[in-house]
Design an enzyme around this catalytic site. Sequence first.
Site, mmCIF file in Angstrom:
data_model
loop_
_atom_site.group_PDB
_atom_site.id
_atom_site.type_symbol
_atom_site.label_atom_id
_atom_site.label_comp_id
_atom_site.label_asym_id
_atom_site.label_seq_id
_atom_site.Cartn_x
_atom_site.Cartn_y
_atom_site.Cartn_z
ATOM 1 N N TYR A 1 -43.182 0.060 37.530
ATOM 2 C CA TYR A 1 -41.827 -0.143 36.993
ATOM 3 C C TYR A 1 -40.733 0.345 37.947
ATOM 4 C CZ TYR A 1 -44.335 -0.711 32.505
ATOM 5 O OH TYR A 1 -45.187 -1.104 31.500
ATOM 6 N N HIS B 1 -53.508 0.161 34.596
ATOM 7 C CA HIS B 1 -52.498 -0.771 34.080
ATOM 8 C C HIS B 1 -53.089 -2.124 33.662
ATOM 9 C CE1 HIS B 1 -47.900 -1.493 34.428
ATOM 10 N NE2 HIS B 1 -48.401 -2.236 33.482
HETATM 11 N N1 LIG Z 1 -49.211 -2.155 29.814
HETATM 12 C C1 LIG Z 1 -48.604 -3.280 30.111
HETATM 13 O O1 LIG Z 1 -49.124 -4.159 30.809
HETATM 14 C C2 LIG Z 1 -47.232 -3.520 29.555
HETATM 15 C C3 LIG Z 1 -46.685 -4.813 29.562
HETATM 16 C C4 LIG Z 1 -45.422 -4.986 29.003
HETATM 17 C C5 LIG Z 1 -44.732 -3.900 28.473
HETATM 18 N N2 LIG Z 1 -45.273 -2.646 28.524
HETATM 19 C C6 LIG Z 1 -44.546 -1.453 28.001
HETATM 20 O O2 LIG Z 1 -44.093 -1.734 26.683
HETATM 21 C C7 LIG Z 1 -42.681 -1.602 26.613
HETATM 22 C C8 LIG Z 1 -42.101 -2.571 25.602
HETATM 23 O O3 LIG Z 1 -42.433 -3.905 25.905
HETATM 24 P P1 LIG Z 1 -41.365 -4.945 26.502
HETATM 25 O O4 LIG Z 1 -40.356 -4.218 27.270
HETATM 26 O O5 LIG Z 1 -42.170 -6.020 27.166
HETATM 27 O O6 LIG Z 1 -40.772 -5.656 25.211
HETATM 28 P P2 LIG Z 1 -40.098 -5.226 23.816
HETATM 29 O O7 LIG Z 1 -39.934 -3.763 23.712
HETATM 30 O O8 LIG Z 1 -40.839 -5.970 22.762
HETATM 31 O O9 LIG Z 1 -38.684 -5.947 23.938
HETATM 32 C C9 LIG Z 1 -37.667 -5.503 24.785
HETATM 33 C C10 LIG Z 1 -36.526 -6.495 24.649
HETATM 34 O O10 LIG Z 1 -36.146 -6.582 23.287
HETATM 35 C C11 LIG Z 1 -34.778 -6.259 23.128
HETATM 36 N N3 LIG Z 1 -34.686 -5.366 21.951
HETATM 37 C C12 LIG Z 1 -35.086 -4.079 21.835
HETATM 38 N N4 LIG Z 1 -34.825 -3.600 20.620
HETATM 39 C C13 LIG Z 1 -34.251 -4.617 19.918
HETATM 40 C C14 LIG Z 1 -33.733 -4.726 18.603
HETATM 41 N N5 LIG Z 1 -33.763 -3.708 17.751
HETATM 42 N N6 LIG Z 1 -33.204 -5.941 18.229
HETATM 43 C C15 LIG Z 1 -33.174 -6.973 19.077
HETATM 44 N N7 LIG Z 1 -33.625 -6.921 20.346
HETATM 45 C C16 LIG Z 1 -34.159 -5.746 20.769
HETATM 46 C C17 LIG Z 1 -34.346 -5.573 24.398
HETATM 47 O O11 LIG Z 1 -33.040 -5.979 24.749
HETATM 48 P P3 LIG Z 1 -31.839 -4.900 24.992
HETATM 49 O O12 LIG Z 1 -32.219 -4.126 26.216
HETATM 50 O O13 LIG Z 1 -30.667 -5.818 25.181
HETATM 51 O O14 LIG Z 1 -31.780 -4.077 23.750
HETATM 52 C C18 LIG Z 1 -35.319 -6.123 25.441
HETATM 53 O O15 LIG Z 1 -34.815 -7.309 26.019
HETATM 54 C C19 LIG Z 1 -42.247 -1.869 28.073
HETATM 55 O O16 LIG Z 1 -40.923 -1.488 28.312
HETATM 56 C C20 LIG Z 1 -43.300 -1.106 28.807
HETATM 57 O O17 LIG Z 1 -43.016 0.285 28.764
HETATM 58 C C21 LIG Z 1 -46.526 -2.448 29.027
#
Ligand SMILES: NC(=O)c1ccc[n+]([C@@H]2O[C@H](COP(=O)([O-])OP(=O)(O)OC[C@H]3O[C@@H](n4cnc5c(N)ncnc54)[C@H](OP(=O)(O)O)[C@@H]3O)[C@@H](O)[C@H]2O)c1
Length: 265
Positions: A47, A105
């Site tokens: 990241y 990862h």
């Molecule tokens: N292990 C892996 O391979 C892997 C893969 C993907 C993700 N991850 C981890 O999981 C975390 C979360 O997954 P993600 O970042 O893919 O997706 P997520 O948390 O499902 O979604 C993030 C997105 O949703 C929006 N959002 C957040 N809260 C919201 C709400 N209450 N209402 C409407 N929209 C909202 C955010 O926009 P705004 O910023 O505009 O609020 C952002 O664009 C990552 O940040 C990472 O730490 C791990």
Amino acid sequence: MAAVTAQNAAIPAIGLGTWELRGRVCVRIVEQALRLGYRHLDTAEMYDNEREVGEGLRASGLRRADVFVTTKVWPTHFSPPELERAAKDSLRRLSLAEVDLLLLHWPSSKIPLSETIGALCQAKRAGLARHIGLSNFAGELLEEAVKLSTEPLICNQIEIHPFLDQSEAVAASRAHGMAVVAYSPVAKGAVGKDAVLARIGKAHNKTAAQVSLRFLVQQDFVVIPRTSKVERLSENLAIFDFALSPQEMAEIHKLARPTGSVLTS
Ligand SMILES: NC(=O)c1ccc[n+]([C@@H]2O[C@H](COP(=O)([O-])OP(=O)(O)OC[C@H]3O[C@@H](n4cnc5c(N)ncnc54)[C@H](OP(=O)(O)O)[C@@H]3O)[C@@H](O)[C@H]2O)c1
């Protein structure tokens, strides 16, 4: 803070995802999240924000022991000497003596899993991580990883939200006593456009995103939503003061599809 327990570990039930949070925004969001009550941060060497996550943690003024910090090793660093170096580099960037959880990862097709799991266990024994685990493992690779590990693998972090059916990977992880950490738990924001989640939310005076997160924590998943907006930090945390009925849970389960991944969206 509610926690999900697995083997000898307790993982706070909600953490802050930090993928794509960079620079001052990342520092500020991490600090604010901790001030608002988050006690779990999810980062990864990939990241490119471990320095900022560490800075936000220090700026919060919280004691190190009160925050659960996860980082992940990228598959290009899965040979034993590389894994040790990568874990130490992560700790240096975070400015921490150890992380609470160190994950692989993604599985690698290049480096034998036996070598990587051996190195991951060694990182734990060397005190670089309190706990170790997996991310994006399923099927035979998950079984193989568990067999090879001489230390408890406390979790599998995988994509889980209402639109994706992950029942097989969840059952396999739990059969081995692992906690399941749900990434992309608000489907990268797509839950906001879903009429079923919005209707159920309205009945509880909650948003569709809160319903999605509640749906997951009610199944004993750890959730790690990411946001770059301070107001959404509070929104995503306010999921422990209501409950979805069995009928509502069943209705949300019907939204799941095997092809519902949002990872590349
Ligand atoms: N292990 C892996 O391979 C892997 C893969 C993907 C993700 N991850 C981890 O999981 C975390 C979360 O997954 P993600 O970042 O893919 O997706 P997520 O948390 O499902 O979604 C993030 C997105 O949703 C929006 N959002 C957040 N809260 C919201 C709400 N209450 N209402 C409407 N929209 C909202 C955010 O926009 P705004 O910023 O505009 O609020 C952002 O664009 C990552 O940040 C990472 O730490 C791990």
